[in-house]
Design an enzyme around this catalytic site. Structure first.
Site, PDB file in Angstrom:
ATOM      1  N   ASP A  35       0.813  -1.216   0.000  1.00  0.00           N
ATOM      2  CA  ASP A  35       0.000   0.000   0.000  1.00  0.00           C
ATOM      3  C   ASP A  35       0.846   1.265   0.000  1.00  0.00           C
ATOM      4  O   ASP A  35       0.314   2.371   0.065  1.00  0.00           O
ATOM      5  CB  ASP A  35      -0.980   0.009   1.185  1.00  0.00           C
ATOM      6  CG  ASP A  35      -0.297  -0.215   2.522  1.00  0.00           C
ATOM      7  OD1 ASP A  35       0.924  -0.488   2.539  1.00  0.00           O
ATOM      8  OD2 ASP A  35      -0.976  -0.131   3.561  1.00  0.00           O
ATOM      9  N   HIS A 219       8.887  -4.997  12.524  1.00  0.00           N
ATOM     10  CA  HIS A 219       9.263  -3.587  12.537  1.00  0.00           C
ATOM     11  C   HIS A 219       9.757  -3.242  13.939  1.00  0.00           C
ATOM     12  O   HIS A 219       9.012  -3.355  14.918  1.00  0.00           O
ATOM     13  CB  HIS A 219       8.051  -2.703  12.219  1.00  0.00           C
ATOM     14  CG  HIS A 219       7.755  -2.545  10.763  1.00  0.00           C
ATOM     15  ND1 HIS A 219       7.187  -3.538  10.010  1.00  0.00           N
ATOM     16  CD2 HIS A 219       7.955  -1.492   9.923  1.00  0.00           C
ATOM     17  CE1 HIS A 219       7.024  -3.100   8.758  1.00  0.00           C
ATOM     18  NE2 HIS A 219       7.493  -1.870   8.675  1.00  0.00           N
ATOM     19  N   GLU A 222      12.717   1.676  14.748  1.00  0.00           N
ATOM     20  CA  GLU A 222      12.404   2.778  13.827  1.00  0.00           C
ATOM     21  C   GLU A 222      11.885   3.959  14.641  1.00  0.00           C
ATOM     22  O   GLU A 222      12.585   4.943  14.861  1.00  0.00           O
ATOM     23  CB  GLU A 222      11.386   2.337  12.776  1.00  0.00           C
ATOM     24  CG  GLU A 222      11.072   3.425  11.752  1.00  0.00           C
ATOM     25  CD  GLU A 222       9.931   3.039  10.819  1.00  0.00           C
ATOM     26  OE1 GLU A 222       9.797   3.704   9.773  1.00  0.00           O
ATOM     27  OE2 GLU A 222       9.157   2.112  11.138  1.00  0.00           O
ATOM     28  N   ASP A 326      11.040   0.782   1.346  1.00  0.00           N
ATOM     29  CA  ASP A 326       9.952   0.921   2.315  1.00  0.00           C
ATOM     30  C   ASP A 326       8.635   1.242   1.620  1.00  0.00           C
ATOM     31  O   ASP A 326       7.794   0.375   1.445  1.00  0.00           O
ATOM     32  CB  ASP A 326      10.288   1.972   3.377  1.00  0.00           C
ATOM     33  CG  ASP A 326       9.403   1.871   4.609  1.00  0.00           C
ATOM     34  OD1 ASP A 326       8.714   0.837   4.763  1.00  0.00           O
ATOM     35  OD2 ASP A 326       9.389   2.798   5.428  1.00  0.00           O
TER      36      ASP A 326
END
Length: 387
Positions: A35, A219, A222, A326
């Site tokens: 997306d 993840h 970050e 990313d």
């Protein structure tokens, strides 16, 4: 653990042997959100069909809007841009088209192996079930692969089924991923707002995945620091770290002293903390995304510009760093652009790019034999590029 590291020469010109078409090099993309990689023109067409209002209906202007909105220095603001892309990915037809074009765009950028991560739970607003959503994406990916191979180019892709950190569907999404393990799904991930939503919230789901020998990337490192990384490794049993750049907070660099020459790069001593040493020594891959990390403020603790990104520090000290885009739409980049950025910033040569690409190939969620074949294919491609 103390090791030497050379301070990058930011004024240096790119190495001569990278004076080639980087786009033509065979590449591996491990951290690429479905997306976050839509074509602006596709968003406009799908939005018109869905009755969704966009900031602009001009492809160029819309692309600029995504880039400007994402370039805020805040992960939370960055994530808001996905409201528009997710809105047009709520039907089988929309998911199929986006997935197919995603593969075609990867191939046009020289990617020969890609893992496409996305969260099926975000695509149920128009009545799709989780399985129907995954099947629609898989059909699109396979159509994209067929279209690429029809042009004589090889590409292989797999889905990373993602659960959203702020939701409570971890177990359900983990089971979904395992159900589709032989039908396109190659791994599991958790994504979304990292700070405040630690991996241990999904501890049972991660245990289930481990019991079913299903690989996990998380993840971490970050928007949050070392505690998030440790939790990803402990609760998440992560085989890779999504971004992971804040592992550098556990690294101390001492450039004290004078090397006696203004022409030579300064050499400092690097001390790895316990967490950093654990990640480095066990070869846990870091899915770094330089442009995105700058946009979201992930590297703000190290400095303001891309030259402050700890990528080179991690690379020089032996971490298994990989290059990733990313979200190509939000960052306005391709994987080739990220390669070029690192060449310009850290004076990398073709050997460096090969090593970084092999890091990604070796970290792919593929069987050993397929990884070995991928490594050889990439090495041969780089040799051919050298002439």
């Amino acid at each position: 653990m103390v090791v030497p590291v050379t301070e990058p020469n930011f004024s240096a010109e790119p190495a001569p042997d990278v004076d080639i078409d980087i786009r033509s090099l065979p590449k591996v993309s491990l951290h690429d959100h479905l997306d976050g990689g839509l074509r602006p023109a596709t968003i406009i067409e799908l939005a018109a069909e869905a009755g969704h209002q966009l900031p602009s209906t001009d492809p160029v202007a819309l692309g600029e809007w995504f880039l400007e909105s994402a370039d805020s220095g805040s992960l939370e603001r960055y994530l808001e841009t996905f409201d528009h892309t997710v809105a047009v990915m709520q039907t089988k037809e929309g998911l199929f088209r986006v997935a197919k074009e995603f593969v075609e765009d990867l191939a046009d950028d020289g990617v020969v192996y890609g893992e496409v991560r996305w969260a099926p739970e975000q695509h149920l607003a128009k009545g799709l079930t989780l399985d129907e959503a995954v099947e629609a994406v898989e059909a699109g990916l396979e159509a994209g692969v067929a279209a690429v191979e029809a042009t004589g180019r090889p590409i292989q892709v797999g889905q990373l089924i993602t659960a959203m950190r702020h939701a409570d569907r971890g177990q359900e999404i983990a089971e979904l991923a395992v159900r589709h393990r032989d039908k396109g799904a190659v791994g599991f991930d958790i994504a979304g707002a990292e700070d405040g939503f630690p991996p241990y919230r999904f501890k049972d789901a991660f245990t289930y995945l481990a019991e079913n020998q299903f690989p996990v990337t998380v993840h971490a490192g970050e928007a949050a620091g070392l505690d998030s990384i440790v939790d990803a490794l402990v609760s998440g049993r992560a085989l890779r770290l999504g971004h992971g750049v804040r592992i550098a907070e556990d690294i101390q660099v001492d450039f004290s002293g004078d090397n006696g020459s203004e022409d030579e790069a300064e050499v400092g001593m690097v001390t790895l903390g316990r967490v950093a040493a654990w990640v480095r020594d066990r070869g846990i891959p870091l899915e770094c995304s330089p442009s995105s990390n700058l946009q979201t403020g992930a590297i703000s603790v190290f400095g303001e510009g891309i030259e402050s990104h700890p990528f080179d520090l991690l690379y020089q000290t032996g971490f298994k760093v990989t290059i990733n885009p990313d979200n190509r739409l939000m960052s306005g980049v391709s994987l080739s652009d990220e390669y070029e950025l690192l060449v310009e910033t850290f004076d990398y040569d073709l050997d460096d790019l090969l090593q970084l690409t092999l890091n990604a190939a070796e970290a792919a969620f593929l069987p050993l034999e397929e990884r070995e074949a991928l490594v050889e294919y990439i090495a041969e491609g780089f040799r051919a590029a050298q002439g």
